[in-house]
Design an enzyme around this catalytic site. Structure first.
Site, PDB file in Angstrom:
ATOM      1  N   CYS A   1      33.567  35.873  39.179  1.00  0.00           N
ATOM      2  CA  CYS A   1      33.679  36.243  37.769  1.00  0.00           C
ATOM      3  C   CYS A   1      35.091  36.671  37.406  1.00  0.00           C
ATOM      4  CB  CYS A   1      32.765  37.422  37.450  1.00  0.00           C
ATOM      5  SG  CYS A   1      31.045  37.044  37.680  1.00  0.00           S
TER       6      CYS A   1
ATOM      7  N   THR B   1      55.335  31.169  46.645  1.00  0.00           N
ATOM      8  CA  THR B   1      54.688  29.904  46.276  1.00  0.00           C
ATOM      9  C   THR B   1      55.643  28.740  46.548  1.00  0.00           C
ATOM     10  OG1 THR B   1      53.258  30.892  44.613  1.00  0.00           O
ATOM     11  CG2 THR B   1      53.723  28.551  44.373  1.00  0.00           C
TER      12      THR B   1
ATOM     13  N   SER C   1      58.845  37.368  50.806  1.00  0.00           N
ATOM     14  CA  SER C   1      59.017  37.670  49.381  1.00  0.00           C
ATOM     15  C   SER C   1      59.155  39.175  49.191  1.00  0.00           C
ATOM     16  CB  SER C   1      57.800  37.173  48.612  1.00  0.00           C
ATOM     17  OG  SER C   1      57.801  37.713  47.314  1.00  0.00           O
TER      18      SER C   1
ATOM     19  N   HIS D   1      58.273  40.778  46.380  1.00  0.00           N
ATOM     20  CA  HIS D   1      57.422  41.311  45.299  1.00  0.00           C
ATOM     21  C   HIS D   1      56.351  42.270  45.826  1.00  0.00           C
ATOM     22  CE1 HIS D   1      54.488  38.213  46.501  1.00  0.00           C
ATOM     23  NE2 HIS D   1      53.600  38.927  45.853  1.00  0.00           N
TER      24      HIS D   1
END
Lengths: 211, 389
Positions: free
Chosen positions: B327, B76, B204, B206
């Site tokens: 949702c 990010t 990254s 992760h």
């Protein structure tokens, strides 16, 4: 394991009650939410002598809250008179389920709306609808109480987001006190349109946001 | 929790490898100072050495110079840094136009939107039904005002692998900087850093069993980029903030542990899952291309059912996956990726993403498909749409 829902919601989600269609129903409705894409169908069988709901079934194309609310609503409505069943609201359904996450309110409101629409459908089919009244600011506000503010799980009116409503010559103008770039602005607009546009004498609905 | 869950959401997070944890440990308990303290006390020197050691491993791995690799707090931040740093540097000098694909992940997408509010204009390139950027449209979109093109290597949801080589060439020919977000491909799909894959590359650990809270940005030497976050003088005075030394060490270790063989195995799990689901479960659509996709990614829409209901049922059976359904998202918006490839609300509604990693095996994939089959059938039975007879 941990789940974002109450035991009761999970139980109804896993084993929904009264699922399916009723062949030749006395009343039925299909409600859809443009905001999240969920749909729910409700079918009722009515004992016309007593105006009582004999049987009620539902189908869901939706998330866990939608399925669980559809299920609980059928349990709550079965055996009730039409007038009693009409009074079942989201709060009652949510309480019966041991609470729902606020952000899921609009998915579950749909099932409640589905039941009301199915009853209305029955009344329309059987000539039980009273004369059509012209749309007023009051009627619009009442409908806006069914549009949820996803941040709080409460409706727009109760959370004081409706700053102005005007009704003139078939045009309804609603001003909502959130910025147009707000995370939920589009969802809220879609839901307002869905609730107000079907009013019989409304030709256009304008939703404005405060910047 | 009685049984270990089958975790098929490795694009979101991965289980940290013990060897990564072991490598990081000393930098929590023994050598816990920051590298900036190197002129204050010896512990600072050891921290500096650890940080630079990690940087060396990573820059060697990608074939870059050491001062071309900046540590950040994750992809990010790297994405923000690439877009906002270049905008700050070139906005006044060269122009205020940026081009991104319409299916970028949020760091790039939302950085671009933030820049738009500050007077930059952004072209969001459409993608085709498999998620590929139209290269002719890219060529047409570049103007004299364009300062940066940002197109991801692989898509976060549907895995589409863009033709980075050609995109890079187009940008070079037009003298425009190019950033690619390689979060979902780094170490799994080769990317030619030193041959000029891009001027800026976001990576990254992760997604490869490394720690969260650390990431990197490759910045080719000479790339005009301004410091966008104020603070101290760390990371060549490009990225302020305390150095995350255990994170950097863990990042380097995670990269060293990835092998080609492992990636091949992961890819065969992906292929097996896709093949079985499409063959055995009716009314399904593969999202993204069949072959030119990230090796760990499968994404399939199950029509007439909703994704959050699927994930919850799977979760109760011990499988963790993700969905593009509105949702499921906190924003209540359907996946912009599925909508971007021409899918409708319905297709996003029932889309499920499976991403595999080091700790999955074929047995788990088979069990996941079996569970999937039952769950989808169960939900279709209560759906008002498209009854399966």
């Amino acid at each position: 394991m941990k789940f974002p829902y109450s035991e009761k919601v999970l139980e109804h989600f896993k084993h929904p009650r009264n699922v399916g269609k009723i062949e030749n129903p006395d009343g039925n409705a299909l409600e859809g939410s443009p905001a999240c894409g969920d749909m729910v169908a409700v079918y009722i069988k009515v004992d016309s002598d007593k105006n009582r709901i004999e049987d009620v079934k539902f189908e869901s194309y939706g998330c866990a809250s939608n399925i669980a609310t559809g299920s609980i609503i059928t349990e709550l409505a079965k055996g009730k008179t039409l007038d009693e069943a009409k009074k079942i609201d989201w709060k009652e359904a949510s309480e019966a389920l041991g609470g729902l996450p606020p952000i899921k309110a609009h998915c579950s409101v749909l099932a409640v709306e589905g039941l009301r629409s199915a009853i209305q459908n029955y009344e329309e089919r059987h000539g039980l609808v009273k004369e059509q009244k012209p749309t007023t600011v009051e009627i619009v506000r009442k409908r806006l109480k069914k549009v949820m503010n996803p941040l709080s799980g409460l409706d727009l009116v109760r959370t004081n987001l409706v700053t102005d409503v005007e009704v003139e010559g078939g045009v309804v103008r609603v001003v909502i006190d959130i910025p147009s770039g707000h995370q939920f602005a589009n969802n809220i607009r879609d839901e307002i349109l869905e609730k107000i546009e079907p009013l019989w004498d409304v030709n256009q609905v304008v939703v404005e946001f405060t910047e | 929790m009685t049984e270990k869950p089958v975790f098929l959401d490795n694009a979101a997070a991965t289980r940290v490898d013990e060897r990564v944890m072991e490598a990081m440990k000393p930098y929590f308990f023994d050598i816990y100072s920051v590298a900036s303290s190197e002129f204050g006390y010896s512990l600072g020197i050891e921290s500096r050495e650890a940080l630079e050691g990690a940087r060396k491993t990573l820059s060697n791995y990608i074939g870059a110079e050491e001062d071309e690799f900046v540590f950040t707090s994750g992809s990010t931040e790297s994405g923000n840094m690439a877009l906002k740093g270049v905008a700050l540097s070139l906005g006044e000098k060269k122009g205020k136009h940026i081009i991104i694909s319409g299916i970028e992940d949020f760091p790039v997408l939302h950085s671009a939107r933030a820049l738009e509010k500050q007077g930059f204009s952004v072209t969001y390139l459409d993608v085709d039904h498999e998620g590929f950027v139209d290269l002719d449209k890219l060529r047409d979109a570049i103007t004299d005002e364009t300062i940066l093109v940002s197109i991801q290597h692989a898509n976060q949801e549907i895995g589409t692998l863009q033709d980075i080589e050609t995109i890079s060439r187009i940008c070079r020919e037009r003298d425009v900087l190019f950033h690619t977000d390689a979060t979902h491909t780094f170490t799994r799909v080769p990317l030619d850093f030193n041959q000029g894959a891009a001027d800026l590359i976001t990576v990254s650990p992760h997604t490869i069993h490394g720690p969260k809270g650390i990431g990197g940005l490759y910045i080719r030497k000479g790339t005009p980029i301004a410091k966008w976050m104020d603070g101290g003088f760390q990371e060549f005075n490009l990225r302020a903030g305390l150095e995350n030394i255990p994170g950097a060490v863990g990042f380097a270790k995670a990269v060293e542990l990835v092998t080609e063989g492992e990636t091949k195995e992961i890819q065969s799990m992906r292929d097996h899952l896709i093949d079985r689901v499409l063959a055995e479960i009716p009314d399904t659509t593969l999202n993204g291309p069949r072959w030119k996709r990230a090796p760990q990614n499968a994404n399939i829409s199950f029509h007439f059912v909703e994704g959050e209901s699927i994930t919850l049922h799977l979760d109760m059976r011990g499988f963790a996956v993700s969905t593009g359904s509105a949702c499921f998202s906190r924003s209540l918006e359907a996946s912009h990726v599925i909508m971007g490839i021409g899918g409708d609300h319905e297709r996003a509604h029932g889309s499920i993403r499976y991403t595999m990693g080091r700790y999955n095996d074929m047995g788990e994939i088979n069990r996941a498909v079996d569970a999937m089959s039952e769950v989808v059938q169960q939900l279709r039975e209560i759906s008002p749409l498209g009854k399966t007879k």
